[in-house]
Scaffold this motif. Structure first.
Motif, PDB file in Angstrom:
ATOM      1  N   MET A   1      58.177 -10.476  82.011  1.00 55.05           N
ATOM      2  CA  MET A   1      56.974 -11.225  82.389  1.00 55.05           C
ATOM      3  C   MET A   1      57.197 -11.916  83.739  1.00 55.05           C
ATOM      4  N   GLU A   2      56.305 -11.616  84.685  1.00 57.06           N
ATOM      5  CA  GLU A   2      56.408 -12.258  85.995  1.00 57.06           C
ATOM      6  C   GLU A   2      55.924 -13.695  85.880  1.00 57.06           C
ATOM      7  N   LYS A   3      56.735 -14.617  86.377  1.00 57.42           N
ATOM      8  CA  LYS A   3      56.389 -16.027  86.253  1.00 57.42           C
ATOM      9  C   LYS A   3      55.615 -16.528  87.458  1.00 57.42           C
ATOM     10  N   MET A   4      54.766 -17.524  87.207  1.00 57.41           N
ATOM     11  CA  MET A   4      54.052 -18.212  88.278  1.00 57.41           C
ATOM     12  C   MET A   4      54.862 -19.430  88.697  1.00 57.41           C
ATOM     13  N   LYS A   5      55.139 -19.528  89.983  1.00 60.21           N
ATOM     14  CA  LYS A   5      55.842 -20.697  90.504  1.00 60.21           C
ATOM     15  C   LYS A   5      54.814 -21.800  90.737  1.00 60.21           C
ATOM     16  N   CYS A   6      55.061 -22.974  90.152  1.00 53.41           N
ATOM     17  CA  CYS A   6      54.068 -24.037  90.237  1.00 53.41           C
ATOM     18  C   CYS A   6      54.698 -25.376  90.609  1.00 53.41           C
ATOM     19  N   ILE A   7      53.851 -26.276  91.093  1.00 51.11           N
ATOM     20  CA  ILE A   7      54.260 -27.656  91.344  1.00 51.11           C
ATOM     21  C   ILE A   7      53.249 -28.579  90.673  1.00 51.11           C
ATOM     22  N   VAL A   8      53.694 -29.798  90.349  1.00 53.49           N
ATOM     23  CA  VAL A   8      52.776 -30.821  89.846  1.00 53.49           C
ATOM     24  C   VAL A   8      52.719 -31.937  90.883  1.00 53.49           C
ATOM     25  N   VAL A   9      51.529 -32.484  91.078  1.00 54.97           N
ATOM     26  CA  VAL A   9      51.335 -33.555  92.066  1.00 54.97           C
ATOM     27  C   VAL A   9      50.549 -34.678  91.399  1.00 54.97           C
ATOM     28  N   ASP A  10      51.207 -35.815  91.214  1.00 56.16           N
ATOM     29  CA  ASP A  10      50.560 -36.957  90.561  1.00 56.16           C
ATOM     30  C   ASP A  10      51.317 -38.221  90.983  1.00 56.16           C
ATOM     31  N   ASP A  11      50.573 -39.242  91.422  1.00 55.63           N
ATOM     32  CA  ASP A  11      51.238 -40.459  91.904  1.00 55.63           C
ATOM     33  C   ASP A  11      51.748 -41.333  90.758  1.00 55.63           C
ATOM     34  N   GLU A  12      51.268 -41.088  89.534  1.00 57.33           N
ATOM     35  CA  GLU A  12      51.733 -41.875  88.397  1.00 57.33           C
ATOM     36  C   GLU A  12      52.915 -41.188  87.730  1.00 57.33           C
ATOM     37  N   GLU A  49      57.642 -20.794  97.955  1.00 58.87           N
ATOM     38  CA  GLU A  49      56.493 -19.988  97.556  1.00 58.87           C
ATOM     39  C   GLU A  49      55.918 -20.596  96.286  1.00 58.87           C
ATOM     40  N   VAL A  50      54.649 -20.965  96.333  1.00 58.72           N
ATOM     41  CA  VAL A  50      54.000 -21.622  95.194  1.00 58.72           C
ATOM     42  C   VAL A  50      52.732 -20.852  94.838  1.00 58.72           C
ATOM     43  N   ASP A  51      52.591 -20.546  93.557  1.00 58.17           N
ATOM     44  CA  ASP A  51      51.415 -19.799  93.089  1.00 58.17           C
ATOM     45  C   ASP A  51      50.337 -20.698  92.497  1.00 58.17           C
ATOM     46  N   LEU A 118      44.187 -14.751  86.695  1.00 61.28           N
ATOM     47  CA  LEU A 118      43.838 -14.570  88.106  1.00 61.28           C
ATOM     48  C   LEU A 118      45.055 -14.148  88.917  1.00 61.28           C
ATOM     49  N   PHE A 119      46.198 -14.727  88.583  1.00 59.19           N
ATOM     50  CA  PHE A 119      47.461 -14.384  89.260  1.00 59.19           C
ATOM     51  C   PHE A 119      47.808 -12.911  89.051  1.00 59.19           C
ATOM     52  N   GLN A 120      47.657 -12.425  87.827  1.00 64.16           N
ATOM     53  CA  GLN A 120      47.940 -11.020  87.533  1.00 64.16           C
ATOM     54  C   GLN A 120      46.976 -10.096  88.258  1.00 64.16           C
ATOM     55  N   GLN A 121      45.717 -10.488  88.327  1.00 65.10           N
ATOM     56  CA  GLN A 121      44.727  -9.677  89.040  1.00 65.10           C
ATOM     57  C   GLN A 121      45.078  -9.545  90.508  1.00 65.10           C
ATOM     58  N   SER A 122      45.522 -10.638  91.118  1.00 65.94           N
ATOM     59  CA  SER A 122      45.844 -10.613  92.546  1.00 65.94           C
ATOM     60  C   SER A 122      47.106  -9.827  92.843  1.00 65.94           C
ATOM     61  N   HIS A 123      47.965  -9.599  91.809  1.00 72.92           N
ATOM     62  CA  HIS A 123      49.206  -8.858  92.003  1.00 72.92           C
ATOM     63  C   HIS A 123      49.109  -7.427  91.483  1.00 72.92           C
ATOM     64  N   THR A 124      47.900  -7.000  91.163  1.00 72.85           N
ATOM     65  CA  THR A 124      47.682  -5.625  90.722  1.00 72.85           C
ATOM     66  C   THR A 124      47.204  -4.796  91.896  1.00 72.85           C
ATOM     67  N   SER A 125      47.767  -3.639  92.060  1.00 71.69           N
ATOM     68  CA  SER A 125      47.386  -2.767  93.174  1.00 71.69           C
ATOM     69  C   SER A 125      45.912  -2.428  93.087  1.00 71.69           C
ATOM     70  N   PRO A 126      45.166  -2.602  94.178  1.00 78.49           N
ATOM     71  CA  PRO A 126      43.733  -2.274  94.160  1.00 78.49           C
ATOM     72  C   PRO A 126      43.468  -0.824  93.775  1.00 78.49           C
ATOM     73  N   ALA A 127      44.447   0.068  94.038  1.00 79.19           N
ATOM     74  CA  ALA A 127      44.252   1.484  93.745  1.00 79.19           C
ATOM     75  C   ALA A 127      44.144   1.741  92.242  1.00 79.19           C
ATOM     76  N   THR A 128      44.720   0.827  91.428  1.00 81.46           N
ATOM     77  CA  THR A 128      44.713   1.031  89.982  1.00 81.46           C
ATOM     78  C   THR A 128      43.442   0.513  89.327  1.00 81.46           C
ATOM     79  N   ILE A 129      42.703  -0.358  90.039  1.00 81.99           N
ATOM     80  CA  ILE A 129      41.481  -0.914  89.483  1.00 81.99           C
ATOM     81  C   ILE A 129      40.356  -0.745  90.494  1.00 81.99           C
ATOM     82  N   PRO A 130      39.633   0.347  90.437  1.00 78.80           N
ATOM     83  CA  PRO A 130      38.523   0.531  91.371  1.00 78.80           C
ATOM     84  C   PRO A 130      37.432  -0.493  91.106  1.00 78.80           C
TER      85      PRO A 130
END
Length: 241
Positions: A1-12, A49-51, A118-130
């Motif tokens: 499973m490809e992981k999404m790299k993330c950050i959290v931003v909160d002043d509290e 790199e942040v997703d 959405l992350f998976q959609q953006s990393h799928t080759s356009p050729a596979t999903i017309p």
């Protein structure tokens, strides 16, 4: 499973800790950094790199919405806030979701899964999903002439008995044409429009504010029916946990 790299931003501090713990509970998320303000987050984005960003809004120095607008390259973002008055702006900024504090793990997980899809959609080759490109215009019969109407420029549509009024941004008068609301809804729906009342369709990106089931777009005050209120809030990522 490809992981999404993330950050959290909160002043509290407590808010950050809760977000960090929720991230650790989601198997496809990888926490890259935890930031206490927008400026720390900018530094992280310059070196990592942040997703996906889990982003608070009301922070000292710079609002989360201002921070997002300042980014040239925007990762996916999920707003996490104690305030409900930024929902419309978050939609206009293409936020994946809008979570209200305190956020349950179940609600957090739903938002994360939406982002991962959405992350998976953006990393799928356009050729596979017309994908058929959406036409962003249509022609309407207006006073014996065919008039081209560009869909993203429409602010809202009002249905009359046998006609519709199509309101265009920057135009003083609406276009009056013989067309059914159902047929018009099918044309504009895929472009971010929604039927909010039996007589009104609105461009969600043009909404300026919503108060007591009344939508404000420019000088127009548009009613929202009780039957469509919950769906509208869902589309604007305003669902509470």
């Amino acid at each position: 499973m490809e992981k999404m790299k993330c950050i959290v931003v909160d002043d509290e501090n407590m808010g950050r800790k809760l977000l960090e713990e929720n991230v650790r509970q989601i198997p496809f998320l990888e926490l890259v950094a935890s930031c206490k303000n927008a400026f720390d987050a900018m530094e992280v984005l310059q070196t990592h790199e942040v997703d996906l960003i889990f982003l608070d809004i009301q922070m000292p120095g710079m609002l989360g919405t201002q921070f997002l607008q300042a980014l040239n390259k925007r990762p996916l973002v999920i707003f996490v806030t104690a305030y409900d008055n930024y929902a419309v702006e978050s939609y206009q900024l293409d936020a994946v979701d809008y979570l209200m504090k305190p956020t349950s793990l179940e609600r957090f997980s739903l938002a994360a899964n939406k982002a991962y899809h959405l992350f998976q959609q953006s990393h799928t080759s356009p050729a596979t999903i017309p994908v058929e490109p959406l036409e962003d215009f249509f022609f309407a019969n207006v006073e014996y002439s065919l008039v081209r109407i560009t869909i993203p420029q429409i602010t809202h549509i009002e249905g009359l008995k046998d006609y519709v009024k199509i309101f265009i941004e920057g135009e003083k008068r609406p276009i009056l044409t013989k067309m059914t609301m159902k047929g018009l809804e099918a044309k504009v729906g895929p472009h971010g429009f929604m039927r909010v009342h039996k007589s009104f369709i609105v461009n969600l990106r043009k909404i300026e504010s919503i108060k007591q089931l009344r939508i404000k777009i420019g000088t127009y005050d548009i009613p929202v029916s009780d039957a469509h209120g919950a769906e509208l809030m869902e589309k604007l990522n305003h669902t509470r946990p």
